[in-house]
Design an enzyme around this catalytic site. Structure first.
Site, mmCIF file in Angstrom:
data_model
loop_
_atom_site.group_PDB
_atom_site.id
_atom_site.type_symbol
_atom_site.label_atom_id
_atom_site.label_comp_id
_atom_site.label_asym_id
_atom_site.label_seq_id
_atom_site.Cartn_x
_atom_site.Cartn_y
_atom_site.Cartn_z
ATOM 1 C CG ASN A 197 -1.671 1.401 1.382
ATOM 2 O OD1 ASN A 197 -1.736 1.670 0.766
ATOM 3 N ND2 ASN A 197 -2.702 1.321 2.461
ATOM 4 N NE ARG A 245 -5.789 2.375 -0.661
ATOM 5 C CZ ARG A 245 -5.963 3.455 -0.125
ATOM 6 N NH1 ARG A 245 -4.973 3.545 1.177
ATOM 7 N NH2 ARG A 245 -7.367 4.081 0.362
ATOM 8 C CG HIS A 292 -12.260 4.198 3.204
ATOM 9 N ND1 HIS A 292 -12.343 5.109 4.208
ATOM 10 C CD2 HIS A 292 -10.248 4.533 3.423
ATOM 11 C CE1 HIS A 292 -11.433 6.091 4.673
ATOM 12 N NE2 HIS A 292 -10.371 5.377 4.180
ATOM 13 N NE ARG A 316 -8.492 12.684 3.668
ATOM 14 C CZ ARG A 316 -7.694 11.529 3.557
ATOM 15 N NH1 ARG A 316 -9.629 11.075 3.118
ATOM 16 N NH2 ARG A 316 -7.448 10.667 3.704
ATOM 17 C CD GLU A 362 -8.335 -0.749 4.345
ATOM 18 O OE1 GLU A 362 -7.534 -0.134 5.444
ATOM 19 O OE2 GLU A 362 -8.682 0.607 3.849
HETATM 20 C C1 LIG Z 1 -9.032 7.292 0.330
HETATM 21 C C2 LIG Z 1 -8.850 7.388 1.773
HETATM 22 O O1 LIG Z 1 -9.455 8.216 2.519
HETATM 23 O O2 LIG Z 1 -7.701 6.641 2.000
HETATM 24 P P1 LIG Z 1 -7.063 7.009 3.987
HETATM 25 O O3 LIG Z 1 -7.436 7.263 5.126
HETATM 26 O O4 LIG Z 1 -6.203 5.871 3.300
HETATM 27 O O5 LIG Z 1 -6.624 8.105 3.876
HETATM 28 MG MG LIG Z 2 -5.804 2.217 7.946
#
Ligand SMILES: CC(=O)OP(=O)(O)O
Ligand SMILES: [Mg+2]
Ligand SMILES: Nc1ncnc2c1ncn2[C@@H]1O[C@H](COP(=O)(O)OP(=O)(O)O)[C@@H](O)[C@H]1O
Length: 402
Positions: free
Chosen positions: A11, A86, A175, A236, A381
């Site tokens: 990953n 991934r 996810h 975020r 995952e």
């Molecule tokens: C797609 C995504 O948000 O992945 P991560 O949680 O690994 O940042």
């Molecule tokens: Mg994780």
């Protein structure tokens, strides 16, 4: 180690490579680790959470070569039968894991501008690994694939259709590997009917998203065209009125790049609290009365509960709500506040069960009188990627996994 009996899962993130080596027959982890600060200074590798090695800073391929040297020391590299990668974004091209060839690489490259923070690093990992292991099958496992079952009403933005048709602007969701794994586990471990079940999975890590799973298929999800939409995350923002950002640009002269940086890296739990993106730090501060931490956690929970409510409306029935990811699996506080917020659905938390340490199986955290079950199921995952890599490469290359 018997020949060709293990799977390597990779990953590649924007500055890290997480890897696992798993036994093909039972997915037991034989070795796992992470290389941090790839391409920057102070590159280091941690193996099995205990061994720490400083590396010379270099490319993804240099970092992967360092991983391979560690595999060789443990006599594991000869036994690798396939490599699972991934990939965050597969656009509309991929609804399942896929054997990587030059055409597939080109397709992935074509959609990579849809998730630039994730996909270009994923691609670098594929290139480097194919170079190091040219004779092995490499399989791409996409975060977006599970959500390709979404109907147009769930994936369409209310924007002029020309932008969807010309540029692929629509919701894709992420996810998916985690949501798929956890939903399968929920069906098995809670004894639900695969053909008549409604589950909501809350994957709460640094990135966070919700998925509504009807009869084993994703029917709705909170992330959109990029992994920015939806829930409040570590750094975020999740949902935010575009009008607010346009107003900010006007008032401050911030550019699109500035705003993208702000909503991806400076917002979420970190932005609200002014303290940290790490929930462990915020929980401690919350208990100590830190106002920023309290507001951040309250906004996180409010948004989460609101999305769970909204996603329930995309199901025909709601059997179970599953918490997973670093926060979902470990934070008693977030589960408690969220379930109390969701009393309107007849969810009733059992504080004793919610407090019990997690074991790895589904653990129910609601009382027997709760109308909907809520449970914790640890995500995996890497295991799902390994299973996909074996499934796809055994079909394509006629390999048998003993
Ligand atoms: C797609 C995504 O948000 O992945 P991560 O949680 O690994 O940042
Ligand atoms: Mg994780
Ligand atoms: N024991 C814990 N209690 C509360 N939160 C935790 C605990 N352990 C991890 N977390 C939180 O989980 C989040 C990271 O989740 P994880 O799934 O590991 O992230 P990633 O998306 O990077 O894989 C962080 O906010 C971290 O604080």
């Amino acid at each position: 180690m018997s020949s060709k009996s293990v799977v390597l899962v990779i990953n590649c993130g924007s500055s890290s490579i997480k890897f696992s080596v798993m036994q093909g027959n039972n997915c037991d982890v034989m070795m796992s680790g992470i290389v941090d600060n790839v391409g920057i200074e102070n590159t280091s590798m941690t193996i099995d959470k205990t061994i720490s090695i400083n590396l010379k800073t270099g490319s993804y391929e240099d970092a992967l070569n360092s991983i391979v040297r560690e595999l060789e020391k443990r006599k594991l590299s000869e036994a690798i039968s396939c490599v699972g990668h991934r990939i965050a974004h597969g656009g509309e091209a991929f609804s399942d894991a896929t054997l990587i060839n030059d055409e597939v690489l080109e397709e992935i490259t074509n959609v990579s501008s849809l998730a630039p923070l994730h996909n270009y690093a994923n691609l670098e990992g594929i290139m480097a690994a194919r170079h190091i292991f040219p004779d092995l099958p490499h399989v791409a496992v996409f975060d977006t694939a599970f959500h390709q079952s979404l109907k147009p009403e769930a994936y369409t933005y209310a924007l002029p259709q020309q932008y969807f048709k010309k540029y692929g602007v629509r919701r894709y969701g992420f996810h998916g590997t985690s949501h798929r794994y956890v939903a399968q586990q929920a069906i098995e471990q809670l004894g639900l009917d695969e053909n008549n079940s409604g589950i909501i999975v809350a994957h709460l890590g640094n990135g966070a998203s919700i998925c509504a799973v009807q009869n084993g298929k994703s029917v709705d999800t909170s992330m959109g065209m990029t992994p920015l939409e939806g829930l409040v995350m570590g750094t975020r923002s999740g949902d935010v009125d575009f009008g607010a950002l346009a107003y900010l640009a006007d008032k401050t002269g911030k550019t699109l790049d500035d705003l993208m940086f702000m909503v991806n890296k400076e917002s979420g739990l970190l932005g609200i609290s002014g303290l940290s993106s790490d929930l462990r730090v915020l929980q401690k501060a919350y208990e100590e009365g830190h106002e920023g931490a309290q507001l951040a956690i309250n906004v996180f929970v409010h948004r989460l509960a609101r999305h769970i409510g909204g996603h329930a409306a995309s199901l025909t029935k709601l059997d179970a709500l599953i918490f997973t990811g670093g926060i979902g699996e470990n934070s008693e506080l977030i589960r408690k506040l969220t379930l109390d917020h969701l009393a309107v659905f007849g969810l009733k938390i059992d504080d004793v069960k919610n407090h019990i340490r997690r074991t790895g199986d589904a653990e129910i955290v609601t009382s027997s009188s709760s109308k909907v079950i809520a449970a914790v199921i640890p995500t995996n995952e890497e295991k799902m990627i390994a299973l996909d890599a074996m499934r796809v490469s055994s079909t394509a290359e006629n390999i048998a996994f003993a």
